[in-house]
Design a protein around this motif. Sequence first.
Motif, short mmCIF file in Angstrom:
data_model
loop_
_atom_site.label_atom_id
_atom_site.label_comp_id
_atom_site.label_asym_id
_atom_site.label_seq_id
_atom_site.Cartn_x
_atom_site.Cartn_y
_atom_site.Cartn_z
N ARG A 142 36.18 30.68 30.46
CA ARG A 142 35.65 31.92 31.04
C ARG A 142 36.68 33.05 30.97
N THR A 143 36.25 34.23 31.35
CA THR A 143 37.16 35.37 31.44
C THR A 143 38.08 35.20 32.64
N SER A 144 39.06 36.08 32.75
CA SER A 144 39.97 36.03 33.90
C SER A 144 39.23 36.29 35.20
N GLU A 145 38.05 36.96 35.11
CA GLU A 145 37.22 37.20 36.30
C GLU A 145 36.29 36.01 36.58
N ASN A 146 36.49 34.93 35.83
CA ASN A 146 35.71 33.68 36.02
C ASN A 146 34.25 33.84 35.64
N MET A 147 34.01 34.60 34.57
CA MET A 147 32.66 34.80 34.07
C MET A 147 32.54 34.24 32.66
N TYR A 148 31.38 33.67 32.36
CA TYR A 148 31.07 33.34 30.98
C TYR A 148 30.64 34.64 30.29
N ALA A 149 31.25 34.93 29.14
CA ALA A 149 30.98 36.19 28.45
C ALA A 149 30.60 35.92 27.00
N ALA A 150 29.51 36.53 26.57
CA ALA A 150 29.05 36.36 25.19
C ALA A 150 30.08 36.88 24.20
N ALA A 151 30.92 37.84 24.60
CA ALA A 151 31.90 38.42 23.70
C ALA A 151 33.13 37.56 23.51
N ALA A 165 40.85 21.92 28.47
CA ALA A 165 41.27 23.26 28.85
C ALA A 165 40.16 24.11 29.45
N LYS A 166 39.13 23.50 30.02
CA LYS A 166 38.11 24.30 30.69
C LYS A 166 38.76 25.11 31.80
N GLY A 167 38.51 26.42 31.77
CA GLY A 167 39.15 27.26 32.78
C GLY A 167 39.05 28.72 32.43
N ARG A 168 39.99 29.52 32.97
CA ARG A 168 39.97 30.97 32.81
C ARG A 168 41.02 31.42 31.79
N TYR A 169 40.61 32.37 30.96
CA TYR A 169 41.47 32.90 29.89
C TYR A 169 42.09 34.22 30.34
N PHE A 170 43.40 34.33 30.13
CA PHE A 170 44.13 35.53 30.55
C PHE A 170 44.84 36.15 29.35
N GLU A 171 44.51 37.40 29.05
CA GLU A 171 45.23 38.16 28.03
C GLU A 171 46.51 38.74 28.62
#
Length: 216
Positions: A142-151, A165-171
């Motif tokens: 998911r995004t850092s905001e804990n959302m699944y995003a199509a982008a 590695a299921k979890g949140r991605y941080f740029e």
Amino acid sequence: MNIELRREQKSDYRETENMTRETFWNHYSPGCCEHYLLHIMRDSPNFIKELDFVAVLDNQIIGNVVYMKSYIMADSGEKYEVLSLGPISVLPAFQRKGVGRLLIERTREVAREMGFRAILLCGDPDCYSRVGFIQAETLGIRTSENMYAAALHVCELYENALADAKGRYFEDNIHNVEEEAIAEFDKKFPAKEKISGTPSQKRFEEVVVMQREFLS
């Protein structure tokens, strides 16, 4: 086209930044920020110089791709280092001719050889499946905001690289650029008209809201 792919050199910086500006101008929003982002990324400790490639045709830079170290904070508490792709730029006159694909495929192989686990990017869902990316939601990312995003897309660099590695991605925080700094940097380039309401801007607005809440 006889395109040469090579690592960007310091002497290329200005030409690459101008090429990036031409690529993104009025694409996602009036004007663009990507040329400024590229400018400041190169000085970041998370910038991967070995993955900074340009595409050259007849001594002209027509494309560029760069990467930053980023991470996934897994639901297990484990932190996984990954790569963020972008910006990736191709001059408008050379788009849809496979230049971006060449840049991604070359740098993906280099990243694999360097031992990196996976590449993530944010982009139009209609584009990146053609170069080996899948929606991050498929792997529970998911995004850092804990959302699944199509982008949000991911490409594992070896089998099961993100199996746990299921979890949140941080740029990297460098992506949070300031409008004043962008405007000041843009003064160094020839003046260009800012336009609102382009088809690509409307598509971007559609994609941005393609999100849904993660329910644990």
